[in-house]
Enzyme design. Structure first.
Site, mmCIF file in Angstrom:
data_model
loop_
_atom_site.group_PDB
_atom_site.id
_atom_site.type_symbol
_atom_site.label_atom_id
_atom_site.label_comp_id
_atom_site.label_asym_id
_atom_site.label_seq_id
_atom_site.Cartn_x
_atom_site.Cartn_y
_atom_site.Cartn_z
ATOM 1 N N ASP A 426 0.874 -1.151 0.000
ATOM 2 C CA ASP A 426 0.000 0.000 0.000
ATOM 3 C C ASP A 426 0.925 1.218 0.000
ATOM 4 O O ASP A 426 2.123 1.082 0.227
ATOM 5 C CB ASP A 426 -0.840 -0.050 1.273
ATOM 6 N N LYS A 427 0.391 2.382 -0.311
ATOM 7 C CA LYS A 427 1.287 3.523 -0.324
ATOM 8 C C LYS A 427 1.149 4.382 0.924
ATOM 9 O O LYS A 427 2.065 4.465 1.733
ATOM 10 C CB LYS A 427 1.036 4.376 -1.562
ATOM 11 N N ILE A 988 -0.811 1.680 -13.796
ATOM 12 C CA ILE A 988 -2.143 1.361 -14.284
ATOM 13 C C ILE A 988 -3.152 1.941 -13.309
ATOM 14 O O ILE A 988 -2.938 1.922 -12.093
ATOM 15 C CB ILE A 988 -2.283 -0.169 -14.448
ATOM 16 N N LYS A 1025 -7.240 -4.678 -5.260
ATOM 17 C CA LYS A 1025 -5.946 -5.022 -4.667
ATOM 18 C C LYS A 1025 -5.869 -6.522 -4.423
ATOM 19 O O LYS A 1025 -4.881 -7.174 -4.759
ATOM 20 C CB LYS A 1025 -5.773 -4.286 -3.335
ATOM 21 N N ASN A 1048 -8.553 -0.815 3.949
ATOM 22 C CA ASN A 1048 -8.644 -1.033 2.509
ATOM 23 C C ASN A 1048 -7.603 -2.038 2.035
ATOM 24 O O ASN A 1048 -7.660 -2.513 0.915
ATOM 25 C CB ASN A 1048 -8.508 0.296 1.753
#
Lengths: 1367, 333
Positions: A426-427, A988, A1025, A1048
């Site tokens: 995740d970022k 993407i 994800k 998430n």
């Protein structure tokens, strides 16, 4: 397995339903038909628990779950049956059971009946204890959660009383205050906020730290100052519990009144936190396991490690081997019986050879059962527990700020950490801190590098890397602080700037830790304290002072146009947002009543007239009406700053002096600043101004007196400043507001129609807020329309993504000169933007537009029309916004650091070197994702970015094809020339990903992404994800790791082979569903490279060793069959035989599996290539398995036949023959481990010694005292006699030597002639470093004598070339 | 270690920085390289060599003579007779003559040996009752089911000692005679006691408690094993103390041999006799046995072979080390 889990789940559900029914304890006999219908239907009805409809309430909510949660697998009663049931689901235990039962068949009985039960019992007990402990941990956690207190309305006492979370029921009224965690899903009925809103932070749920607004049920009858639960007679109808966080439908029906619709913004979700709202009251609609949070928290997937899968195939091989051996025995026995049918020793002579062979087959299965390494499964579990223990205790995973260690939640996949090939990250919050910090800006085409600010950030970083060694000193600083901080004159000059700033955040951490007070979202110190750029400060100040020097504009160093730009820029930063201002004591700052001005307005008015005179962007000077300007000044306090006060000192201080001293500012700050900075944290942002003051005052005659005044003023100002807390919807906004605040453009308060802003040199102004055009992802910008406080014009301030704003600001009209200037600004700003982007900063452009009144009128009409329209409102709004946001004047741009967590680039680099492909899956927008990828070195400068943004499926298919062709060509071309990894990076977006994940395009997406070095998926949903992870995991069949911090990421974490949750300050959802929870991304490096490597090596080696051990030992028995007519006789006492594996040789492999280190930790950290995922260093592969088996065969042959030849033909008894064999087997097995071990600590030694002692002790005592035990193999006195004879030792010694010789020779040769290339390079590196160090030393030695050049000493680059030293 | 940690501080959950928990325990890494292994190999080779030589000397000094009497002399008649189990009751004796070339010095042991007799057969081994032979009265009349089908006879009378092992007891008897040079036939005195381990005779094998009863009375109600010619209480007609379960031949037999070809101790030369004070003199003897086996040389030879093997390996390793490893890249540390 799946099925079993399902059964277990069902059982648990049944049980929990039972127990929770007990909690409700509803009197039976209220089954009203209507309520039953309702319950069984798709809706649920909620009534107030203590309302008037008592009976109906009970009937209706009988089936609703209470708020207690239970995540344990077992209860006290069900533990034994359920645990047994679960354990016997394992094939291994069934096999054990089968053997135990088989031994009860007399004809095939091999050992005493009880003996074969022992392994089973031991295994079951060990596992049961482990399960019990695990479950107990869960129980404790549940208990902790369930026992949280919350205030619930009590019908009897007619007031709110403290209750445990677990006692909350559906229909209860719950009152929560600020910063409390919501215990169940509540319908928001009341909020202390006059607008009926309440803010929640959903960090625990989805990791997002921004505040979300929730609305009281839009029903005027409920909202009011006096909400009383008693008066709540309404009935709530809503959906049955489901796991959709964003869906909630229903209505509330008052007795006889109309229904009011409910939607998701009325629902407060469990485990979110109330923020920024004093009190809220809600009615519980879903509780406990029925809440959305819990429904989302489906139990963790049973993860089976890759190694275990591999192991299972090898166990099957062992089974095959067993069957072959048993068949040989069976056939051999059949033949033998045929030959010796009527011998005197033949007991049942009448039996047919075939039948005898058949019986022997089963007997042999019992005899050779150890070949199937059953105890291995238990051992593996124990070893993993040990490995977990060490991972858990690793000091490097300890986070001082949070006082948290790594949490290991899954106990059975430690070695998977050493096999990861794909990492999905995740970022936000994972790679980054999720704390945006203002870094630098560019205004009017001039870049302000904010050097001090950058240094400050670096200092923070450095500080974070440091251990908390200063805790003690910090405390003293802390305690001293409260006394000294109020006075600016307190001198702690001995402390340098850097150490001070380095320490102060810790102070705060400590304080916040102790007080446990969360000050609100994004109010981290780092974001708050922006060190202003001195140049910009100077310009801003000259804005103020320029009012005093209007007439000598010829000497001006900066144009007034630039000044307007700067002022507008900061004004935009301060107001162009949706930030809510609050303070701990005061929930929200509302704009206070305008006060009468205390100072003359002449200067200000003059200044703005002057500014407007030069400003070509304003077509016409509009003098603001006096009545308006007089309103501007709300507080006289602002006058205390020297640049506002008109006294003589400012005037006689010449411009020249001002400028020169400004230049020395940076130098001075280093000297002077500490004096004040150590006094108070918040003083930092003011320090430059203070410096200004001081400088001016120093040049002044009566500085002392002024100083005192100033002190007072600054302090009072600070006091009010400190109370301000900004709570923003996005961290960027908060960062910008804080940045503006550093330049004294302080946002002080917000109401629906106006904003209160402090401006430097002017004071508090009320800005009339006309419109907010909120941010949306299509426009990628937001705007505010305000009436300018000084000019009275309608001004649009726009803030947005650089690409958009630059386009919108393209067309300009005006004079030639103006256009030229403007073009220059655009070019410069673009240049700066590019620079920022390269630096990995998040860029935003700020622009403004001045609207003419009539222009505004026209737009306003359209806008109102758009707002009021129902059909295609969105479109119209967009249209309207676009009409407003054009012809913008570019003011400048900002660079915000979404600060990476410390060491993220290094970690990613190391992981990539280790052969792990790193993917970033984020919900963030593309630009940000790419920026971050840039910053964390995932994206290098020579990488080629492949961007996939498609509008349709067909386009997506075509694009994928196209990209694939390009990549193929490139990659194939490269492969032929040299073996370098591709440098393609695929970016993407979510929409495209959606199509790419469909079945038809999966294949090409997969191929494309596999050929890329990294993939960045932005704007992806949680589902996507997990789909991506699943795709990679299933289709390529690699080990995947997912790391994330928010809810998430939960699905992704659960799908991946190894799921890692980042447990920052926020988010327990990700942690709850993860296998390992760490607090920093950088911990991944050691977790994978060191612990993963170790765990894998340890486990793989241990498994091989275990298999070796079993095969070697069992074969001894097998060889004996050739001498006893394949009858299944054993030459070893059955107890010794069973205990050999279970006791005598069980602990050393465990220690081996827990403690062995094939390479030291720092080598592994230094050389990521050593990580096992590359496949080159894999240990547990078929080849090693078969080599192990072969070696085991060899050793068993030696171990059997040396004693055989030594004793053949003698009068040796069967057990006397077994004695040296067994002993040498033990010695061989233990010494084999010594050879295979990479490290031997005293623990190893102790365990090896204990094993030996235990064996000899047991055997001797057993043979000394047990006269008639273990029927056919009565050991009585055999061992004691044997061990008293030298022959025994001579045989044992010879056997052990010969058996271990080949492996020793092999190891010696292997280690001597072959060592891995990486290790060698490491050694070379070390040697080179060592040589270099020595060379430097020698060089220094030589040069310090006659003429020392200290500069060169620590700068290797300056080493004179003439001083070449022999290596 | 003994330090109590204050667990309430801000760093309460900080792991201990102990060598154990941080996996920094001082460790010896047994990285086997030529350097470390070579001395060990040479040492081992020398030790093996010495051991081998010593054993060889030991073995050389012992003498053994084996006689297979199956077909020797007139024993083949008996062999044929015994082939049929039903003739078990008939007596058959035969004589075998042999000569010793060299005096057997010191202690001389007489063994009887059997070939291809699988005493180690699982079903055979199972078929015994240690509870009975240890002298438990209860077990005497009620032998363990392990003894089946030799627990009771056709009439249901319990067998003592029960089981296949006891049933098949080797019951040939030997009389060794020395034909002295003078032509005189001197019977060689054999000690038929002390053949067993002390504990076997005194602990593991006990007669049921007699309580003033004769041994025959104690064993009343049981019958001898099917193949036996005499009941267990009169196995040794010469020594009443060697009867019952403590009969030494029985005890020796009951310790099952490890291999199908085995020997069991029959007697020890009684060196109290003046003729045999120094052992068994050379000359002619007569006994029913003959069959010559080579002396057991395995262990010393094995040691010597191992020694030379190790030596060979050590040399190979030395060469390898000399040629490839010596430049020190991997040898270093």
């Amino acid at each position: 397995m799946e099925r079993f889990h399902w059964v277990r789940h069902r059982c648990r559900q049944l049980l929990s339903v039972d127990s929770e029914r007990g909690w409700y304890s509803p009197p039976d006999g209220f089954p009203s038909k209507s309520s039953l219908q309702r319950v069984s239907g798709k809706r649920r009805t909620v009534l107030a628990r203590h309302g008037p409809h008592q009976q109906e309430y009970e009937a209706v909510s009988r089936k609703y779950k209470g708020n207690g949660i239970r995540t344990t697998k077992y209860s006290l009663l069900t533990f034994i049956p359920m645990n047994l049931f679960q354990q016997f689901h394992r094939a291994a235990n069934l096999y054990f059971l089968f053997l135990a039962l088989l031994n009860w068949v007399p004809i095939v009985e091999a050992f005493e009946k009880e003996i074969t039960m022992i392994p089973l019992l031991v295994v079951l007990t060990v596992i049961a204890i482990k399960d019990a402990l695990e479950d107990y941990r869960r129980y404790l956690f549940d208990k902790k959660v369930n026992n949280n207190l919350v205030r619930v309305f009590c019908g009897k006492q007619k007031s709110y009383v403290d209750r445990c979370w677990s006692d909350v029921r559906v229909g209860d009224f719950v009152r929560l205050s600020c910063n409390e965690i919501i215990p169940a899903d509540l319908l928001l009925l009341y909020s202390s906020d006059p607008r009926g809103v309440c803010y929640i932070e959903t960090a625990n749920l989805d990791g997002e730290t921004n505040l979300k607004q929730r609305q009281v049920v839009s029903d005027s009858s409920l909202q009011g100052s006096d909400f009383t639960p008693e008066s709540f007679h309404s009935r709530i109808e809503c959906e049955n519990p489901n796991n959709d966080l964003n869906r909630f439908k229903g209505y509330i029906e008052h007795s006889g009144e109309a229904r009011v619709g409910l939607h998701s913004s009325n629902l407060l979700l469990r485990s979110c936190t109330i923020r920024n709202t004093e009190t809220v009251v809600g009615i519980v609609v879903y509780a406990g396991h029925e809440t959305k949070a819990m429904m989302n928290n489906s139990g963790p997937r049973y993860k089976r490690s890759q190694l275990e899968k591999r192991l299972n195939t090898d166990v099957l091989w062992c089974v095959a081997l067993l069957i072959v051996m048993c068949l040989i025995a069976a056939v051999g026995h059949g033949l033998w019986v045929k030959n010796y049918r009527h011998s005197v020793f033949q007991v049942d002579g009448e039996i047919s050879p075939a039948l005898a062979g058949f019986y022997v087959f089963w007997t042999m299965i019992i005899v050779l059962q150890v070949l199937i390494p059953i105890s291995l499964y238990v051992s593996i579990e124990i070893v993993k527990l040990g490995q977990i223990y060490f991972i858990h205790n690793d000091l490097d995973f300890y986070n001082e700020q949070l006082d948290s260690r790594i949490q290991c939640r899954a106990l059975n996949i430690t070695e998977d950490l050493g096999q990861i090939q794909y990492l999905f990250s995740d970022k936000t919050g994972t790679l980054t801190e999720n704390k945006m910090v203002f870094r630098r800006c560019s205004i009017y085409g001039v870049e302000y590098p904010h050097v001090e600010n950058a240094r400050r950030l670096e200092v923070y970083e450095a500080e974070q890397n440091e251990a908390a060694g200063h805790t003690v000193t910090l405390k003293s600083v802390c305690s001293g602080k409260s006394m000294s901080c109020r006075s600016l004159s307190c001198n702690r000059s001995s402390v340098s700037l850097h150490t001070l700033t380095a320490e102060s955040p810790e102070e705060e951490d400590q304080l916040s830790n102790h007080a446990a007070a969360r000050t609100g979202a994004f109010c981290s110190r780092m974001a708050k304290d922006v060190v202003p750029d001195p140049e910009l400060v100077r310009k801003l100040n000259s804005l103020c002072s320029s009012t005093l020097r209007l007439r000598d504009s010829s000497t001006e160093s900066l144009s007034t146009l630039e000044l307007t730009y700067i002022t507008d820029f900061f004004l935009a930063l301060a107001i162009c947002n949706s930030v809510v201002v609050s303070s701990p004591s005061q929930p929200r700052h509302v704009v206070p009543e305008a006060q009468a001005p205390l100072k003359s307005l002449e200067e200000i008015k003059l200044m703005f007239q002057r500014l407007n005179f030069y400003s070509f962007s304003t077509p016409q000077i509009k003098s603001s009406p006096r009545s308006f300007t007089s309103k501007l000044f709300t507080r006289g306090k602002t006058g205390s700053f020297n640049f506002n006060t008109p006294p003589s000192n400012s005037i006689d201080g010449s411009d020249l002096a001002l400028d020169t001293s400004q230049e020395t500012c940076t130098l001075k700050s280093k000297v002077d600043l500490p004096d004040r900075w150590d006094g108070e944290d918040s003083a930092a942002r003011r320090s430059l101004e203070d410096l200004e003051n001081f400088r001016d005052l120093k040049g002044d005659g009566d500085g002392a007196k002024q100083n005192v005044d100033l002190d007072r003023d600054v302090q009072s100002d600070e006091d009010s400043d400190d109370e301000l807390l900004y709570e923003a919807e996005s961290p960027d906004e908060a960062a910008l507001v804080h940045a503006a605040r550093a330049y004294h453009c302080t946002l002080r308060g917000r109401s629906a129609k106006s904003l209160l802003v402090d401006l430097p040199g002017i004071g508090s102004l009320v800005v009339q807020l006309l419109h907010i055009l909120p941010f949306d992802s299509n426009r990628k910008r937001m705007s505010v329309v305000v009436r300018h406080p000084l000019t009275g014009q309608v001004v649009v301030y726009t803030k947005g993504a650089d690409s958009v704003i630059m386009d919108l600001a393209e067309k300009r009209r005006g004079s030639e000169q103006a256009q030229e200037i403007y073009k220059h600004i655009r070019q410069q700003t673009q240049k700066h933007l590019d620079m920022y982007a390269r630096e990995g900063l998040r860029t935003l452009c700020i622009a403004k537009k001045i609207l003419e009144e009539d222009e505004y009128e026209v737009w306003l009409k359209r806008q109102l029309l758009a707002e009021s329209s129902i059909e295609n409102q969105e479109e119209l709004m967009l249209d309207s916004a676009e009409r407003l946001e054009n012809d913008l004047t570019l003011l400048g741009c900002t660079g915000i650091v979404d600060r990476l967590q410390e060491d993220v680039p290094e970690t990613i680099e190391a992981l990539q070197e280790a052969g792990i492909k790193v993917w970033v899956l984020t919900g963030d927008k593309q630009e940000t994702a790419v920026n971050i990828a840039n910053a964390c070195k995932l994206l290098l400068s020579n990488d080629r970015l492949l961007t996939a943004n498609c509008g349709s499926k067909d386009a997506c298919a075509a694009l994928l094809e196209e990209l694939l062709i390009e990549v193929r060509r490139e990659v194939d071309g490269e492969e032929s020339s040299l073996h370098s990894t591709s440098n393609f990076i695929l970016v993407i977006d979510g929409q495209t990903l959606e199509w790419a994940l469909q079945d038809e395009l999966k294949a090409s997406f997969l191929e494309l992404s596999c050929k890329c070095k990294a993939v960045i998926c932005c704007r992806s949903t949680p589902l996507q994800k997990s789909q991506v992870v699943q795709l990679i995991r299933d289709k390529i069949g690699v080990m995947t790791l997912a790391v994330g911090d928010g809810a998430n990421d939960v699905s992704m974490i659960q799908v991946a082979d190894v799921g890692i949750g980042i447990s920052g300050q926020e988010g327990m959802q990700a942690v709850m569903s993860s296998d390992f929870a760490i607090s920093r991304f950088k911990h991944l490096k050691k977790l994978l490279l060191v612990h993963g490597h170790w765990c894998y090596h340890r486990l793989a080696n241990m498994i091989l060793y275990f298999i070796y051990k079993n095969v070697m030992y069992v074969n001894l028995l097998f060889w004996y069959q050739f001498f006893c007519g394949f009858s299944g006789s054993v030459m070893i006492n059955s107890w010794v035989l069973i205990l050999f594996n279970l006791v005598f040789t069980s602990v050393p492999p465990l220690i081996y599996g827990i403690l062995d280190r094939d390479m030291p930790a720092d080598t592994l950290m230094k050389l990521p290539e050593l990580y096992g995922a590359g496949g080159t260093t894999k240990i547990y592969i078929p080849a090693t398995f078969w080599i192990t088996i072969l070696d085991a065969f060899y050793q068993s042959v030696v171990c059997f036949f040396v004693p055989y030849f030594a004793l053949a033909g003698s009068d040796v008894g069967i057990l006397s023959f077994g004695s040296p064999i067994n002993t040498s087997a033990l010695l061989i097995i233990l010494l084999h481990q010594v050879i295979e071990s990479n490290t031997l600590t005293w623990i190893h030694m102790l365990v090896l010694l204990l094993s030996t002692i235990l064996y000899f002790g047991f055997v001797l005592i057993y043979s000394a005292f047990c006269v008639v035990c273990s029927h056919p193999t009565n050991l009585f006195r055999v061992e004691t006699v044997q061990m008293s004879q030298p022959l025994f030792y001579i045989i044992c010694a010879l056997t052990t030597f010969i058996a271990l010789l080949p492996r020793m020779l092999f190891r010696a040769l292997f280690n001597s002639l072959h060592s891995s290339a990486t290790l060698r390079s490491a050694q070379r590196d070390e040697e080179a470093a060592e040589r270099y160090r020595q060379r430097m030393q020698r060089w220094n030695m030589k040069h310090t004598g006659p003429s020392s050049l200290p500069v060169c000493a620590d700068n290797p680059g300056l080493e004179p070339s003439g001083d070449e030293v022999v290596s | 270690m003994g330090k109590t940690k204050d667990k309430s501080g801000p760093l309460a959950r900080r792991p201990d920085n102990s060598a154990f928990k941080q996996q920094r325990l001082p460790a010896w890494s047994p990285v086997l390289t030529a350097n470390t292994v070579l001395p060990f190999f040479y040492l081992l080779a020398v030790i093996s060599m010495l051991l081998g030589v010593w054993l060889l000397l030991l073995v050389q000094s012992t003498q053994e003579i084996k006689l297979d009497y199956t077909d020797l002399g007139n024993c083949n008649e008996c062999f044929d007779l015994r082939r049929n189990v039903s003739n078990a009751a008939q007596t058959c004796s035969c004589r075998v003559e042999f000569s010793i070339d060299k005096t057997f010095k010191g202690d001389v042991f007489f063994y009887y040996g059997l070939k291809n007799f699988h005493q180690n057969l699982r079903r055979y081994m199972d078929s015994r009752d240690d509870g009975q032979t240890v002298g438990w009265i209860k077990k005497l009349k009620n032998p363990s089911t392990y003894c089946e089908p030799f627990a009771k006879d056709e009439d249901g009378v319990p067998i003592a000692p029960c089981g296949a092992v006891a049933n098949s007891m080797f019951n040939d008897s030997f009389t060794l005679t020395y034909h002295s040079s003078s032509g005189r036939r001197v019977p060689v005195p054999l000690l038929r006691k002390g053949l067993t381990w002390y504990t076997d005779k005194n602990v593991k094998f006990r007669n049921p408690r007699t309580d003033n009863l004769t041994l025959a009375q104690v064993f009343e109600g049981t019958r001898q094993p099917l193949y036996w010619q005499r009941p267990v209480y009169s196995l040794d007609p010469h020594d009443p103390n060697n009867n019952g379960f403590i009969n030494e031949d029985l005890i020796v037999w009951m310790r099952e041999a490890a291999f199908p070809n085995f020997k069991k101790l029959y007697g020890i030369l009684n060196r109290a006799d003046a003729n045999f004070e120094k052992g068994l003199p050379r000359g002619n003897y007569s006994i029913d046995i003959s069959y010559n086996f080579p002396v057991q040389h395995f262990l010393p030879i094995a040691y010597l072979v191992t020694s030379s093997l190790i030596l060979l390996m050590a040399v190979v390793l030395t060469v390898a080390w000399w040629k490839f490893g010596k430049d020190g890249k991997n040898m270093k540390e």
